[in-house]
Motif scaffolding. Structure first.
Motif, PDB file in Angstrom:
ATOM      1  N   GLU A   1       0.740  -1.178  -0.109  1.00 60.32           N
ATOM      2  CA  GLU A   1      -0.175  -0.057   0.097  1.00 60.32           C
ATOM      3  C   GLU A   1       0.902   1.303  -0.040  1.00 60.32           C
ATOM      4  O   GLU A   1       0.140   2.410   0.160  1.00 60.32           O
ATOM      5  N   GLY A   2       2.172   1.218  -0.129  1.00 60.82           N
ATOM      6  CA  GLY A   2       2.859   2.482  -0.183  1.00 60.82           C
ATOM      7  C   GLY A   2       3.448   2.683   1.431  1.00 60.82           C
ATOM      8  O   GLY A   2       4.518   3.076   1.627  1.00 60.82           O
ATOM      9  N   ALA A   3       2.287   2.840   2.216  1.00 57.03           N
ATOM     10  CA  ALA A   3       2.591   3.110   3.585  1.00 57.03           C
ATOM     11  C   ALA A   3       3.391   4.593   3.668  1.00 57.03           C
ATOM     12  O   ALA A   3       4.271   4.580   4.571  1.00 57.03           O
ATOM     13  N   LEU A   4       2.650   5.407   3.060  1.00 52.68           N
ATOM     14  CA  LEU A   4       3.440   6.850   3.259  1.00 52.68           C
ATOM     15  C   LEU A   4       2.838   7.422   4.580  1.00 52.68           C
ATOM     16  O   LEU A   4       1.665   7.006   4.800  1.00 52.68           O
ATOM     17  N   PHE A   5       3.402   8.329   5.260  1.00 56.15           N
ATOM     18  CA  PHE A   5       3.101   9.029   6.435  1.00 56.15           C
ATOM     19  C   PHE A   5       2.189  10.158   6.009  1.00 56.15           C
ATOM     20  O   PHE A   5       2.695  10.958   5.433  1.00 56.15           O
ATOM     21  N   PRO A   6       1.017  10.018   6.426  1.00 57.86           N
ATOM     22  CA  PRO A   6       0.179  11.018   5.865  1.00 57.86           C
ATOM     23  C   PRO A   6       0.202  12.559   6.504  1.00 57.86           C
ATOM     24  O   PRO A   6       0.059  13.409   5.954  1.00 57.86           O
ATOM     25  N   HIS A   7       0.926  12.547   7.562  1.00 56.06           N
ATOM     26  CA  HIS A   7       1.250  13.771   8.346  1.00 56.06           C
ATOM     27  C   HIS A   7       2.626  14.558   7.631  1.00 56.06           C
ATOM     28  O   HIS A   7       2.954  15.590   8.218  1.00 56.06           O
ATOM     29  N   LEU A   8       3.398  14.025   6.739  1.00 54.08           N
ATOM     30  CA  LEU A   8       4.684  14.227   6.200  1.00 54.08           C
ATOM     31  C   LEU A   8       4.519  14.675   4.734  1.00 54.08           C
ATOM     32  O   LEU A   8       3.463  14.041   4.144  1.00 54.08           O
ATOM     33  N   SER A   9       5.152  15.608   4.391  1.00 55.20           N
ATOM     34  CA  SER A   9       5.012  16.013   2.775  1.00 55.20           C
ATOM     35  C   SER A   9       5.624  14.676   2.072  1.00 55.20           C
ATOM     36  O   SER A   9       6.335  13.837   2.621  1.00 55.20           O
ATOM     37  N   VAL A  10       5.310  14.856   0.775  1.00 54.90           N
ATOM     38  CA  VAL A  10       6.095  13.680  -0.155  1.00 54.90           C
ATOM     39  C   VAL A  10       7.364  13.892  -0.032  1.00 54.90           C
ATOM     40  O   VAL A  10       8.311  12.959   0.246  1.00 54.90           O
ATOM     41  N   ALA A  11       8.154  15.013   0.086  1.00 52.39           N
ATOM     42  CA  ALA A  11       9.740  15.253   0.253  1.00 52.39           C
ATOM     43  C   ALA A  11      10.090  14.618   1.479  1.00 52.39           C
ATOM     44  O   ALA A  11      11.066  13.863   1.458  1.00 52.39           O
ATOM     45  N   ASP A  12       9.257  14.795   2.360  1.00 54.27           N
ATOM     46  CA  ASP A  12       9.873  14.449   3.908  1.00 54.27           C
ATOM     47  C   ASP A  12       9.557  12.818   3.874  1.00 54.27           C
ATOM     48  O   ASP A  12      10.153  12.213   4.574  1.00 54.27           O
ATOM     49  N   ASN A  13       8.618  12.375   3.310  1.00 55.44           N
ATOM     50  CA  ASN A  13       8.637  10.764   3.107  1.00 55.44           C
ATOM     51  C   ASN A  13       9.574  10.483   2.551  1.00 55.44           C
ATOM     52  O   ASN A  13      10.403   9.226   2.934  1.00 55.44           O
ATOM     53  N   ILE A  14      10.165  10.872   1.385  1.00 56.29           N
ATOM     54  CA  ILE A  14      11.388  10.319   0.666  1.00 56.29           C
ATOM     55  C   ILE A  14      12.511  10.217   1.354  1.00 56.29           C
ATOM     56  O   ILE A  14      13.366   9.401   1.587  1.00 56.29           O
ATOM     57  N   VAL A  15      12.770  11.323   2.297  1.00 56.35           N
ATOM     58  CA  VAL A  15      14.027  11.607   3.166  1.00 56.35           C
ATOM     59  C   VAL A  15      13.785  10.854   4.454  1.00 56.35           C
ATOM     60  O   VAL A  15      14.804  11.083   5.200  1.00 56.35           O
ATOM     61  N   PHE A  16      12.747  10.223   4.876  1.00 59.11           N
ATOM     62  CA  PHE A  16      12.722   9.851   6.107  1.00 59.11           C
ATOM     63  C   PHE A  16      13.647   8.896   6.701  1.00 59.11           C
ATOM     64  O   PHE A  16      13.906   9.001   7.858  1.00 59.11           O
ATOM     65  N   GLY A  17      14.229   7.893   6.048  1.00 57.88           N
ATOM     66  CA  GLY A  17      15.043   6.996   6.334  1.00 57.88           C
ATOM     67  C   GLY A  17      16.466   7.478   6.329  1.00 57.88           C
ATOM     68  O   GLY A  17      17.529   6.614   6.590  1.00 57.88           O
ATOM     69  N   LEU A  18      16.939   8.811   6.008  1.00 58.90           N
ATOM     70  CA  LEU A  18      18.112   9.240   5.789  1.00 58.90           C
ATOM     71  C   LEU A  18      18.645   9.733   7.126  1.00 58.90           C
ATOM     72  O   LEU A  18      17.932  10.118   7.939  1.00 58.90           O
ATOM     73  N   PRO A  19      20.093  10.102   7.239  1.00 62.65           N
ATOM     74  CA  PRO A  19      20.608  10.752   8.274  1.00 62.65           C
ATOM     75  C   PRO A  19      19.932  12.062   8.437  1.00 62.65           C
ATOM     76  O   PRO A  19      19.507  12.752   7.632  1.00 62.65           O
ATOM     77  N   ARG A  20      19.944  12.561   9.904  1.00 62.31           N
ATOM     78  CA  ARG A  20      19.494  13.954   9.989  1.00 62.31           C
ATOM     79  C   ARG A  20      19.827  15.209   9.204  1.00 62.31           C
ATOM     80  O   ARG A  20      18.975  15.718   8.670  1.00 62.31           O
TER      81      ARG A  20
ATOM     82  N   GLN B   1      20.900  14.881   5.938  1.00 62.74           N
ATOM     83  CA  GLN B   1      20.170  14.710   4.748  1.00 62.74           C
ATOM     84  C   GLN B   1      18.981  14.936   4.688  1.00 62.74           C
ATOM     85  O   GLN B   1      18.342  15.485   3.753  1.00 62.74           O
ATOM     86  N   ARG B   2      18.201  14.651   5.905  1.00 63.67           N
ATOM     87  CA  ARG B   2      16.768  14.984   5.894  1.00 63.67           C
ATOM     88  C   ARG B   2      16.423  16.588   5.933  1.00 63.67           C
ATOM     89  O   ARG B   2      15.673  16.950   5.164  1.00 63.67           O
ATOM     90  N   ARG B   3      17.367  17.220   6.597  1.00 65.70           N
ATOM     91  CA  ARG B   3      16.844  18.780   6.714  1.00 65.70           C
ATOM     92  C   ARG B   3      17.404  19.070   5.197  1.00 65.70           C
ATOM     93  O   ARG B   3      16.450  20.121   4.793  1.00 65.70           O
ATOM     94  N   ALA B   4      18.247  18.766   4.318  1.00 59.84           N
ATOM     95  CA  ALA B   4      18.611  19.075   3.125  1.00 59.84           C
ATOM     96  C   ALA B   4      17.847  18.497   2.053  1.00 59.84           C
ATOM     97  O   ALA B   4      18.114  18.821   0.980  1.00 59.84           O
ATOM     98  N   ARG B   5      16.928  17.628   2.593  1.00 60.35           N
ATOM     99  CA  ARG B   5      15.825  16.941   1.379  1.00 60.35           C
ATOM    100  C   ARG B   5      16.867  16.322   0.402  1.00 60.35           C
ATOM    101  O   ARG B   5      16.565  16.629  -0.798  1.00 60.35           O
ATOM    102  N   HIS B   6      17.855  15.634   0.856  1.00 63.48           N
ATOM    103  CA  HIS B   6      18.696  15.200  -0.104  1.00 63.48           C
ATOM    104  C   HIS B   6      18.288  14.276  -1.183  1.00 63.48           C
ATOM    105  O   HIS B   6      17.200  13.532  -1.037  1.00 63.48           O
ATOM    106  N   ARG B   7      18.601  14.761  -2.308  1.00 64.77           N
ATOM    107  CA  ARG B   7      18.246  14.094  -3.661  1.00 64.77           C
ATOM    108  C   ARG B   7      16.644  14.056  -3.893  1.00 64.77           C
ATOM    109  O   ARG B   7      16.373  13.220  -5.030  1.00 64.77           O
ATOM    110  N   VAL B   8      15.889  14.771  -3.283  1.00 64.41           N
ATOM    111  CA  VAL B   8      14.404  14.615  -3.315  1.00 64.41           C
ATOM    112  C   VAL B   8      13.988  14.902  -4.935  1.00 64.41           C
ATOM    113  O   VAL B   8      13.234  14.080  -5.598  1.00 64.41           O
ATOM    114  N   ALA B   9      14.530  16.007  -5.598  1.00 67.83           N
ATOM    115  CA  ALA B   9      14.262  16.194  -6.904  1.00 67.83           C
ATOM    116  C   ALA B   9      14.724  15.291  -7.920  1.00 67.83           C
ATOM    117  O   ALA B   9      13.808  14.861  -8.937  1.00 67.83           O
TER     118      ALA B   9
END
Length: 359
Positions: free
Chosen positions: A87-106, A108-116
């Motif tokens: 089902e994808g299991a995305l976190f509904p309270h996070l944006s798409v970008a924050d979902n993508i970087v969720f498992g990265l070090p802090r 990289q999460r702040r920098a939204r590493h490689r999201v685009a």
């Protein structure tokens, strides 16, 4: 990306064996489709590979590093495996970008590493990063789930029936986008599915799990044209199974004398013909390259682009067979036709009690 090596893998639940000595190799950059009916052990195998379950026996190696075996169980978070659930299991309270970087070090999460870059990889615009998951379609959410799985640059990507909840049109579009993204990333991936067309269209190789045993691993073409068992022939697509007699590379049955894909000695066999191999001709038409048989159409199931046609042969025991024809060439019930078989067929040594059908 990495290679995967599985040797003698076993798993039981409450003393009930679910996996029986699985041996499997997945080469770097390969998308392996793990196909099987419900209850065959597919999801259990995936969970053991991911480290969600502990193996009872055997070993698992990822790029030469053992992660399971000999009382060894490397935790899932240390295996560097990307996981895409149903089902994808995305976190509904996070944006798409924050979902993508969720498992990265802090950092990289702040920098939204490689999201685009990752959104582009899975075929979504960069501005989708600011959206909430619930603003996306089901197919788009699955692409975001793949982007999240690829974000940490995993050694392997595991996909657990990721398209099963999508409607037919969206499923086709999404699975092609996912396949393209995996190929662009050079990913080694295992796709768990019970959908035969999905496995055949996406997998570089297909491994079939049946009652906890791996019964065949082959390219999609080989699996479809030369399934290892008659049961597998009926599971992977539709199969016409008829009694016959084989002599080396030829077999005789109700559909005439046919060429085998591989020599099989001699004796009684069950012949497997795919319905699309049965070519329908007009009642007055005779093919120049092979013999034709007279038949009468008894039933037609029209499906738009093609049609399933049940036919009764007019010779011998008046055997019933099923053909598949393009929708625009759909005959009418009661129509007299002729038929011929194209290509090579497979055969299996006869099981005396085996019931024959054109399933």
């Amino acid at each position: 990306m990495s290679e995967l090596r599985i040797r003698g893998l076993q798993k039981s639940f409450d003393a009930h064996p679910v996996l029986h000595g699985i041996d499997l190799s997945v080469e770097r950059g390969t998308l392996l489709a793990l196909l099987g009916p419900s209850g065959s052990g597919k999801t259990t195998l995936l969970r053991v590979l991911c480290g969600f379950e502990r193996a009872d026996g055997g070993s698992v190696e990822i790029d030469g590093r053992r992660v399971a075996g000999d009382n060894l169980h490397v935790p899932s978070e240390q295996r560097r495996i990307g996981y895409v659930p149903q089902e994808g299991a995305l976190f509904p309270h996070l944006s798409v970008a924050d979902n993508i970087v969720f498992g990265l070090p802090r950092t990289q999460r702040r920098a939204r590493h490689r999201v685009a870059e990752l959104l582009e990889l899975v075929g979504l615009p960069a501005n989708f990063g600011e959206r909430a998951p619930q603003q996306l379609s089901g197919g788009q959410q699955q692409r975001v789930a793949l982007a999240r799985a690829l974000a940490p640059a995993p050694t392997l990507v595991m996909l657990d029936e990721p398209f099963s909840s999508l409607d037919a049109a969206l499923r086709l579009e999404t699975r092609q986008a996912v396949a393209n993204a995996l190929a662009a990333a050079g990913a080694t991936a295992v796709l768990v599915t019970h959908d035969q067309s999905e496995a055949l269209s996406l997998g570089h190789e297909v491994a079939v799990l049946w009652d906890g045993r791996l019964i065949q691993t082959a390219t999609p073409e080989t699996l479809y044209q030369r399934p290892a068992t008659r049961e597998l022939a009926s599971f992977v697509g539709e199969a016409v199974l008829l009694p016959g007699t084989v002599e080396q590379d030829r077999v005789s049955c109700a559909l005439g004398e046919l060429a085998l894909v591989a020599p099989l000695g001699h004796g009684a066999v069950d012949v497997m013909v795919r319905p699309e191999q049965i070519r329908l001709l007009r009642a007055d038409e005779t093919p120049h390259d092979r013999a034709a048989l007279d038949a009468v159409v008894t039933e037609v199931i029209y499906q738009g682009q093609d049609a399933g046609v049940t036919l009764q042969l007019q010779s011998g025991t008046r055997t019933m067979v099923r053909a598949r024809v393009p929708g625009y060439r759909c005959p009418r019930p009661g129509e007299a036709v002729r038929l011929a078989v194209d290509g090579y067929v497979s055969a299996y040594p006869r099981v005396p009690s085996q019931a024959h059908s054109s399933r």
